[in-house]
Design an enzyme around this catalytic site. Structure first.
Site, PDB file in Angstrom:
ATOM      1  N   HIS A   1      -2.350  16.943  -3.226  1.00 45.58           N
ATOM      2  CA  HIS A   1      -2.828  17.118  -1.851  1.00 45.58           C
ATOM      3  C   HIS A   1      -2.583  18.534  -1.310  1.00 45.58           C
ATOM      4  O   HIS A   1      -2.959  18.831  -0.181  1.00 45.58           O
ATOM      5  CB  HIS A   1      -2.167  16.092  -0.936  1.00 45.58           C
ATOM      6  CG  HIS A   1      -2.742  14.711  -1.081  1.00 45.58           C
ATOM      7  ND1 HIS A   1      -2.889  14.095  -2.292  1.00 45.58           N
ATOM      8  CD2 HIS A   1      -3.205  13.830  -0.150  1.00 45.58           C
ATOM      9  CE1 HIS A   1      -3.407  12.891  -2.122  1.00 45.58           C
ATOM     10  NE2 HIS A   1      -3.625  12.701  -0.836  1.00 45.58           N
TER      11      HIS A   1
ATOM     12  N   TYR B   1     -16.088  32.877  44.932  1.00 49.96           N
ATOM     13  CA  TYR B   1     -15.407  31.683  44.419  1.00 49.96           C
ATOM     14  C   TYR B   1     -14.199  32.021  43.543  1.00 49.96           C
ATOM     15  O   TYR B   1     -13.213  31.286  43.523  1.00 49.96           O
ATOM     16  CB  TYR B   1     -16.386  30.836  43.593  1.00 49.96           C
ATOM     17  CG  TYR B   1     -17.372  30.031  44.387  1.00 49.96           C
ATOM     18  CD1 TYR B   1     -17.478  30.152  45.772  1.00 49.96           C
ATOM     19  CD2 TYR B   1     -18.225  29.142  43.736  1.00 49.96           C
ATOM     20  CE1 TYR B   1     -18.407  29.421  46.481  1.00 49.96           C
ATOM     21  CE2 TYR B   1     -19.153  28.390  44.439  1.00 49.96           C
ATOM     22  CZ  TYR B   1     -19.236  28.541  45.827  1.00 49.96           C
ATOM     23  OH  TYR B   1     -20.156  27.802  46.522  1.00 49.96           O
TER      24      TYR B   1
ATOM     25  N   ASN C   1       1.737  11.848   5.307  1.00 53.45           N
ATOM     26  CA  ASN C   1       1.145  11.172   6.465  1.00 53.45           C
ATOM     27  C   ASN C   1       1.877  11.634   7.719  1.00 53.45           C
ATOM     28  O   ASN C   1       3.091  11.818   7.705  1.00 53.45           O
ATOM     29  CB  ASN C   1       1.280   9.659   6.339  1.00 53.45           C
ATOM     30  CG  ASN C   1       0.210   9.038   5.461  1.00 53.45           C
ATOM     31  OD1 ASN C   1       0.170   7.827   5.315  1.00 53.45           O
ATOM     32  ND2 ASN C   1      -0.653   9.834   4.876  1.00 53.45           N
TER      33      ASN C   1
ATOM     34  N   PHE D   1      -1.130   7.320  11.755  1.00 54.30           N
ATOM     35  CA  PHE D   1      -1.276   8.726  11.371  1.00 54.30           C
ATOM     36  C   PHE D   1      -2.530   9.364  11.958  1.00 54.30           C
ATOM     37  O   PHE D   1      -2.736  10.564  11.853  1.00 54.30           O
ATOM     38  CB  PHE D   1      -1.329   8.860   9.845  1.00 54.30           C
ATOM     39  CG  PHE D   1      -2.246   7.867   9.174  1.00 54.30           C
ATOM     40  CD1 PHE D   1      -3.543   7.657   9.609  1.00 54.30           C
ATOM     41  CD2 PHE D   1      -1.791   7.126   8.088  1.00 54.30           C
ATOM     42  CE1 PHE D   1      -4.384   6.756   8.991  1.00 54.30           C
ATOM     43  CE2 PHE D   1      -2.638   6.208   7.453  1.00 54.30           C
ATOM     44  CZ  PHE D   1      -3.932   6.025   7.903  1.00 54.30           C
TER      45      PHE D   1
ATOM     46  N   ARG E   1     -11.694  32.511  46.321  1.00 56.92           N
ATOM     47  CA  ARG E   1     -11.601  31.430  47.299  1.00 56.92           C
ATOM     48  C   ARG E   1     -11.253  30.086  46.649  1.00 56.92           C
ATOM     49  O   ARG E   1     -10.599  29.240  47.256  1.00 56.92           O
ATOM     50  CB  ARG E   1     -12.934  31.325  48.047  1.00 56.92           C
ATOM     51  CG  ARG E   1     -12.889  30.341  49.176  1.00 56.92           C
ATOM     52  CD  ARG E   1     -14.111  30.306  50.079  1.00 56.92           C
ATOM     53  NE  ARG E   1     -15.307  30.943  49.609  1.00 56.92           N
ATOM     54  CZ  ARG E   1     -16.527  30.401  49.703  1.00 56.92           C
ATOM     55  NH1 ARG E   1     -16.666  29.187  50.215  1.00 56.92           N
ATOM     56  NH2 ARG E   1     -17.589  31.053  49.310  1.00 56.92           N
TER      57      ARG E   1
ATOM     58  N   TYR F   1       0.820  -1.211   0.000  1.00 55.52           N
ATOM     59  CA  TYR F   1       0.000   0.000   0.000  1.00 55.52           C
ATOM     60  C   TYR F   1       0.856   1.263   0.000  1.00 55.52           C
ATOM     61  O   TYR F   1       1.777   1.423   0.792  1.00 55.52           O
ATOM     62  CB  TYR F   1      -0.931   0.053   1.215  1.00 55.52           C
ATOM     63  CG  TYR F   1      -1.594   1.421   1.323  1.00 55.52           C
ATOM     64  CD1 TYR F   1      -2.605   1.782   0.442  1.00 55.52           C
ATOM     65  CD2 TYR F   1      -1.141   2.366   2.242  1.00 55.52           C
ATOM     66  CE1 TYR F   1      -3.175   3.042   0.486  1.00 55.52           C
ATOM     67  CE2 TYR F   1      -1.709   3.634   2.301  1.00 55.52           C
ATOM     68  CZ  TYR F   1      -2.722   3.961   1.414  1.00 55.52           C
ATOM     69  OH  TYR F   1      -3.270   5.218   1.444  1.00 55.52           O
TER      70      TYR F   1
ATOM     71  N   GLU G   1     -11.748   6.281   4.421  1.00 54.63           N
ATOM     72  CA  GLU G   1     -11.362   6.999   5.647  1.00 54.63           C
ATOM     73  C   GLU G   1     -12.659   7.468   6.311  1.00 54.63           C
ATOM     74  O   GLU G   1     -13.063   8.619   6.204  1.00 54.63           O
ATOM     75  CB  GLU G   1     -10.420   8.147   5.288  1.00 54.63           C
ATOM     76  CG  GLU G   1      -9.133   7.616   4.663  1.00 54.63           C
ATOM     77  CD  GLU G   1      -8.309   8.666   3.927  1.00 54.63           C
ATOM     78  OE1 GLU G   1      -8.595   9.868   4.097  1.00 54.63           O
ATOM     79  OE2 GLU G   1      -7.394   8.276   3.186  1.00 54.63           O
TER      80      GLU G   1
END
Length: 498
Positions: free
Chosen positions: A90, A284, A202, A333, A287, A60, A417
């Site tokens: 990409h 608060y 990746n 990844f 405190r 792959y 994915e």
């Protein structure tokens, strides 16, 4: 070319801590590969070349397409073009340009991840990342486009484009075509070999770079929140009992115990904290400082641990194990291990600003002997009325940003994915929350110093008096209404410098 680097950091298998990363950035370190890293990178590449020559089954991303195209085999004479095509196709980021600080971190962390010898890259590829870092050549990366699933595909593609002579870089504050800067330094564009484009794209270095940047700032803000809160406590005529040793140790939360001890140290020697109080309790926001600041600190240390684990690992796919003679296509990844912690840290930093804004509100409320809006003549003067509005607006924005990105998922790549982390969105919004928190703390300091002048700055403890006196060198006491924006900006700058 002569270098101005005075220090050298060797990329190695030794633990890279966030603290060390901060030293590398602040100290203008030069990066070099250790002999062991060179050996690991070279051995893995040689193994991959031999494996491809004998492999009978597709591997792959090495001899196949990517994502849902994993079933399409690629001819051996097209493998280099496959990797180049991956980087180009990409590079789809958009939005704001990522800061130079984060890009520097991406270069460092990507080189660190590739140095373990599980990625199959060429030695020159890692070296070029270091060259960019060392010479101040910063690829133009965009903030939007990553799902935090197959790593940070789009932003890492933009980081990688200049390696092959494409895309743009920023050098000495100016933007140039990457090819022009490569020519300037005599660097030839890298011809990517099998797996290299995938190894570069990746990984979680966009996410983790933002996370590390956030942690470096958050560590400072957590310390500053304590002393600013202590100044507010003094100015509000607060009580010391909620910070006692016994009452905080009995609950046994480390952050709470640490915060209470820090307040006892900061307030030691103060005449204000010891004087008789007519009020039995504080609100608060005063405190419960040990409980709230402490919880923020505990969250910080949890996230620090998770991010340090991440930046000390290869996070690309497939993962190569030369000694075991295996190549594994899996999911290292995926950003989930840091997406959730970064969401958590955003919540913690938002809470730090949330309680800070409440203390600001109390200081201007015209109670406990302080004038309304911290001016001697309210009415004619609005005084510190609107800085609280500003702080409230910022806190509200941070609350909106704290919706957890890590619970979202939109399938991609034709369903291959089908669960993504959205960790990149968690990372970018985290830095926004950190910056917002810094601004709110700066406004609290602006108010607290003003209120302490009415209460009596000479009566406080030495640490708080020193902070007050240093701050007054940059930001004056406000006697009558004035243009306040510059003093708020000065307050932010003061926190960054101290």
């Amino acid at each position: 070319m002569e270098s101005d680097h005075k220090n050298v950091h060797k990329i190695s298998a030794d633990l890279l801590t966030v603290e060390r990363v901060g030293e590398i950035l602040a100290g203008n370190y030069r990066l070099e590969l250790s002999d062991d890293a060179i050996s690991r990178i070279t051995r893995c590449r040689e193994f991959l070349d031999k494996k491809m020559a004998t492999a009978k089954e597709p591997i792959y991303g090495i001899t196949t397409g990517f994502g849902s195209l994993c079933n399409i085999s690629i001819d051996s004479d097209q493998l280099s073009q496959l990797q180049k095509n991956l980087v180009m196709s990409h590079s789809c980021g958009i939005g704001d340009e990522v800061s130079e600080e984060v890009v520097r971190l991406m270069l460092l962390l990507k080189a660190q991840s590739l140095s373990y010898g599980n990625s199959g890259v060429q030695l020159i590829t890692v070296q070029r990342l270091l060259d960019f870092f060392n010479e101040g050549v910063y690829p133009i990366v965009y903030a939007q486009g990553s799902l935090g699933a197959s790593g940070d595909l789009a932003p890492l593609a933009h980081l990688s484009l200049p390696l092959i002579g494409l895309g743009e870089v920023r050098y000495k504050g100016q933007k140039y075509p990457a090819s022009e800067i490569l020519d300037k330094f005599g660097w030839k564009p890298i011809t990517l070999k099998s797996k290299e484009g995938l190894a570069l794209l990746n990984g979680t270095q966009f996410m983790s770079a933002h996370g590390v940047a956030a942690l470096l700032k958050a560590e400072r803000l957590l310390r500053q929140a304590d002393i600013i809160g202590a100044m507010s406590l003094e100015a509000f005529d607060g009580r010391i009992e909620p910070f006692g040793k016994e009452v905080n140790e009995v609950r046994n939360h480390p952050g709470q115990i640490d915060t209470a001890a820090e307040y006892r140290r900061l307030l030691a020697g103060s005449k204000l904290i010891l004087r008789h109080k007519t009020h039995v309790q504080d609100p608060y926001s005063f405190r419960c400082i040990p409980q709230i600041h402490g919880a923020c600190k505990d969250t910080y240390y949890f996230v620090l641990e998770k991010l340090q684990e991440e930046i000390n690992a290869p996070t690309d796919n497939p993962t190569i194990f030369p000694e075991e003679d295996i190549i594994v296509s899996a999911g290292n990844f995926h950003g989930e291990p840091i997406a959730m912690p970064m969401d958590f840290l955003a919540v913690a930093l938002c809470e730090l600003s949330n309680i800070s804004e409440r203390r600001i509100y109390k200081l201007i409320s015209g109670t406990r002997g302080l004038p309304s809006f911290l001016v001697a003549k309210p009415g004619l003067n609005s005084g510190f009325m609107i800085p609280q509005y500003t702080a409230a607006s910022i806190v509200s924005q941070s609350k909106g940003l704290c919706w957890p990105n890590s619970v979202d998922s939109i399938p991609s790549s034709q369903g291959q994915e089908d669960h993504v982390s959205m960790g990149a969105n968690a990372a970018t919004k985290l830095l926004k929350v950190v910056d917002n928190t810094e601004r709110v703390l700066a406004i609290e300091l602006f108010n607290a110093a003003q209120a302490l002048d009415f209460r009596g700055a000479d009566e406080t403890s030495e640490p708080i008096r020193n902070l007050h006196d240093q701050y007054r060198k940059d930001v004056p006491f406000v006697d009558v209404d004035c243009f306040m924006h510059p003093w708020i900006e000065k307050s932010v700058e003061f926190l960054r410098a101290h």
